[in-house]
Enzyme design. Structure first.
Site, PDB file in Angstrom:
ATOM      1  N   ASN A 207      -5.124 -30.870 -18.964  1.00 49.88           N
ATOM      2  CA  ASN A 207      -5.106 -29.499 -19.472  1.00 49.88           C
ATOM      3  C   ASN A 207      -6.532 -28.987 -19.584  1.00 49.88           C
ATOM      4  O   ASN A 207      -7.380 -29.638 -20.194  1.00 49.88           O
ATOM      5  CB  ASN A 207      -4.444 -29.442 -20.847  1.00 49.88           C
ATOM      6  CG  ASN A 207      -4.476 -28.049 -21.441  1.00 49.88           C
ATOM      7  OD1 ASN A 207      -3.805 -27.139 -20.951  1.00 49.88           O
ATOM      8  ND2 ASN A 207      -5.260 -27.852 -22.496  1.00 49.88           N
ATOM      9  N   GLU A 208      -6.794 -27.855 -18.961  1.00 55.30           N
ATOM     10  CA  GLU A 208      -8.095 -27.199 -19.054  1.00 55.30           C
ATOM     11  C   GLU A 208      -9.231 -28.156 -18.725  1.00 55.30           C
ATOM     12  O   GLU A 208     -10.228 -28.229 -19.447  1.00 55.30           O
ATOM     13  CB  GLU A 208      -8.264 -26.571 -20.446  1.00 55.30           C
ATOM     14  CG  GLU A 208      -7.225 -25.497 -20.725  1.00 55.30           C
ATOM     15  CD  GLU A 208      -7.314 -24.879 -22.108  1.00 55.30           C
ATOM     16  OE1 GLU A 208      -8.095 -25.385 -22.941  1.00 55.30           O
ATOM     17  OE2 GLU A 208      -6.588 -23.904 -22.369  1.00 55.30           O
TER      18      GLU A 208
END
Length: 817
Positions: A422-423
């Site tokens: 994530n990210e």
């Protein structure tokens, strides 16, 4: 004789489900929120009443989290460091040559386990399951004199958990959630024979054209004694509990993952959100010293992400209607009990969701079981979140946690996606941020996931330079919050959709302060640039600096966020190519990155508060997604509306019924038909003239033969106000020893300032307990006002207390309780 004995064992297994003995160790724990000088401090004899017996331990039960209250304490960031747990267990293994195990369902973030003074196990990672074999250490200790003399024959267990900041561990502490410490998931004492089951891998597939299902079963043994012979019996039962088929096999050589059975099923009941049909697989292992059985649930379903097209389940298009979940709840932080999990997941199902992303880490087996039984498809994710990429320790942890997540949740039919990160474009933990190194490791993890489980897809969210590696990609689209306006949503999403083969929109929505409402929630939108992208960029989450944006310049009202959700859901119904979405997030949660939010240290993007209290936006989703008829007038938490005398005010009703009629003060404002293209509220909106003072609203909704009603009372204030000049405080309820206090901000004429958002601070002196640090609008001692008011409660403890209320620039007030 041997055949008769074996047959009898198999009959007993099939009838009674005899197997290894497992029990939760929930009670009789002591906890210390600090480090100790050495393990001897945890086990040394303590003389009762000795004033020099320090440090002082407190009594707790499991699951337990270090940060049950301090994660949302407005005075500072949450504790990150070591903590100790200790207990004594009575080890009575019934098996000859049996194994005694401690099975952790999750503990954060680095854990060391001691039996008396002997270290028996360690684990790095706060979210996967792991086991410590204490057999030999327990047997050796029970032979000592100190066992009987000091511990009465019991075995002392001491556990050190540590959530200290560490750049070489995942998830990054730059993540927008708390990285908690403690034994915050269940801990089990397990007795097993010398040969037992480590894992069962049940691969269920279905051929839709042939209407045939297939279950292939592999077995991995736990075999520290290196047994070489075993008999395995496998049985498959249909959702009604009828035997589909059984098999039996004798094994010689028990290493690796061994295929033990294969079952063909004609016309299987297909698993889906509307019909989560679960088959039961029972696997029995008989060794020379005992027998064990393990039960698994499996489901037959076929899913497909059509290239540059929608998502299909069992051959039919299904719009994924999703949300997200953090393991975090008011008063307990990560120590969410099974009952709490069940309540939350039932609320998600009742809202109408058919999909969830478990962000940003592996979650409890209980959650996965609930997703299976409720019919909620799952994206589950390893905790490689933000910060960049570390060294060998970092990478090995990520490899191990991805492997554990897949192997431990392999059999759940609800899982369709393994999230790899994530990210990952978010730098900051290391001096070097090398995109190619991140790509290389992402590719390695992608290959690992497919090797461990070829049947599921891989995915990441927001890392454009890796989007070609995974099967499914979600860019950052926050139309109407971090960038752009919510009416940019369809255009922006369609643009991003065309850039990847398999698109899924994960994370959208925005924050709302529960109990804050607005007569003009979009008055500021003229200052927000549109048509220039709707992504999130560094600094957008801050409440100061940067370009104009809703997240900084909006009113954070429930009124605005309901309109954003309403518009976006309306648009999604007109996008036949869309695979689906998941709004962020179902429940407000604690975060160290948002101290300036209206409720400090709380990400307020949930449609329910941190304690599961529903916000108005919950009903927006229910009106679009739920099958069960519902109706809800907007404004149950909006006691006072305002405006000019005779002015038309919109009343919105959220409902999935076909028609509804609104009554205001007994007068009908007409019947309307549901039409999702008629924004807002799918056509269920009426312009009403409120009278000054009290107004009664009632709606009658119909769907087929079902008739539903909803009613609320609202005051209407026509008096204009100036700026707040003083605080009015009063008791509003008293029940079961808890008094609730409300404060109102008024001007110099005593008129309530209904748009006031001043920060209010509560304090308490006396016998009572302030019910704060739960991360809700009603449960924080520092909170921004909602429409010029704020609430908090006090447990009286059958005594006297005085509550104080202060706000910058206003005289402090007190009230004796």
């Amino acid at each position: 004789m041997k055949k008769i004995k074996l047959g009898l064992i198999l009959i007993l297994l099939s009838v009674y489900g005899y197997g290894q003995q497992t029990s939760r160790i929930n009670n009789n724990w002591q906890f210390l929120k600090q480090d100790i000088g050495g393990i001897w401090e945890a086990v040394r004899p303590v003389t009762a009443g000795n004033p020099e017996s320090v440090p002082v331990w407190s009594q707790v039960s499991l699951p337990h989290c270090f940060n049950s209250r301090d994660a949302v304490d407005p005075t500072g960031n949450y504790y990150q460091g070591p903590g100790w747990y200790r207990t004594q267990i009575d080890v009575q293994n019934p098996y000859t040559y049996g194994r005694t195990l401690l099975h952790f369902e999750g503990a954060g973030q680095k854990t060391d386990v001691y039996l008396y003074t002997t270290k028996v196990g360690s684990h790095l990672g706060g979210y996967d399951e792991w086991t410590v074999d204490i057999t030999k250490a327990a047997e050796d200790f029970k032979k000592t004199a100190v066992c009987k003399k000091q511990f009465g024959g019991k075995v002392p267990i001491s556990i050190r958990c540590d959530n200290s900041r560490d750049l070489e561990s995942i998830p990054s502490r730059l993540s927008d959630f708390c990285v908690y410490g403690g034994i915050y998931r269940y801990l089990n004492l397990v007795y097993a024979p010398s040969l037992s089951i480590d894992k069962v891998f049940a691969s269920a597939s279905v051929d839709l054209q042939k209407k045939a299902g297939l279950v292939n079963v592999r077995l991995r043994f736990y075999n520290p004694g290196k047994d070489s012979l075993a008999t395995v019996k496998s049985s498959l039962f249909d959702p009604a509990g009828r035997v589909v088929d059984s098999s039996q096999i004798k094994l010689k050589g028990l290493k690796g993952d061994i295929a033990v059975s294969s079952f063909s099923v004609q016309n299987p009941s297909l698993w889906s959100p509307n019909n989560p049909a679960l088959y039961t697989l029972k696997v029995s292992v008989i060794g020379k010293t005992g027998a064990v059985m393990q039960t698994e649930k499996v489901g037959f379903r076929n899913f497909e992400f059509v290239d540059y097209g929608p998502f299909k389940l069992n051959g039919q298009r299904l719009l994924l209607k999703g949300t997200h979940r953090h393991d975090d709840q008011a008063g307990v932080a990560a120590a969410v009990t099974e009952d709490m999990m069940r309540k939350e997941m039932l609320m998600i199902k009742d809202m109408g969701a058919n999909f969830i992303r478990l962000g940003h880490y592996q979650q409890s087996r209980i959650i996965l079981n609930l997703c299976d039984s409720l019919g909620i498809l799952v994206w589950e994710e390893e905790p490689w979140c933000r910060g960049g990429l570390g060294g060998d320790v970092y990478k090995n942890q990520a490899r191990g946690m991805l492997t554990n997540m897949i192997e431990q949740h392999y059999n759940h039919p609800a899982v369709i996606i393994w999230g790899l990160g994530n990210e990952n474009d978010w730098e900051g933990d290391f001096s070097d941020f090398d995109k190619q190194e991140i790509r290389t490791f992402m590719g390695e993890q992608n290959d690992r996931a497919h090797r461990l489980d070829p049947s599921r897809k891989t995915a990441i969210r927001r890392c454009d330079f890796c989007k070609d590696i995974v099967d499914v990609y979600s860019p950052s689209i926050w139309a109407g919050w971090y960038r752009g306006a919510y009416k940019d949503y369809k255009y922006t999403t369609e643009t991003e959709f065309k850039l990847v083969k398999h698109f899924l929109h994960i994370e959208w929505g925005g924050d709302s302060q529960a109990l804050r409402n607005s007569e003009d929630p979009e008055g500021f939108l003229n200052n927000i640039p549109t048509g220039k992208g709707a992504d999130e960029r560094l600094g957008d989450a801050n409440l100061h600096g940067g370009n104009a944006r809703v997240s900084r310049d909006g009113d954070w009202s429930e009124s605005y966020i309901c309109d954003l959700f309403d518009w976006t859901l309306k648009e999604q119904e007109t996008m036949p190519w869309l695979t689906g979405t998941a709004f962020w997030t179902f429940k407000d949660f604690a975060t160290p990155l948002r101290p300036e939010n209206p409720v400090p240290y709380v990400n307020q993007k949930g449609v329910v508060e941190h304690d599961l209290t529903k916000k108005e936006s919950y009903y927006v989703f229910q009106s679009y997604w739920a099958n069960k008829p519902m109706v809800h007038i907007y404004g149950h938490n909006w006691p006072v509306r305002w405006g000019k005398a005779g002015e038309l005010k919109m009343v919105k009703v959220y409902s999935n019924c076909t028609e509804a009629e609104l009554f205001a003060n007994g007068k009908s404002y007409g019947v309307k038909k549901r039409n999702s293209a008629d924004f807002p509220a799918a056509g269920f909106h009426w312009d009403v003239v409120f009278k000054p003072g009290s107004n009664h609203l009632k709606v009658v909704a119909k769907s087929g033969g079902t008739v539903l009603t909803d009613e609320i009372d609202q005051m209407y204030q026509t008096e204009k106000w100036s700026k707040p000049s003083k605080i009015i405080i009063k008791k509003v309820s008293l029940a079961e020893g808890v008094v609730t206090v409300q404060v109102n901000l008024v001007d110099d004429q005593g008129i309530q300032c209904l748009d006031a958002k001043n920060t209010i601070t509560f304090s308490l002196a006396g016998d009572g307990t302030l019910l704060d640090n739960v991360g809700t609008s009603r449960g924080s001692r520092v909170v921004q006002a909602y429409n010029g008011r704020a609430l908090i409660s006090v447990k009286t403890n059958n005594g006297s207390s005085t509550i104080g209320v202060s706000s910058a620039g206003l005289p402090t007030v007190f009230l004796a309780l």
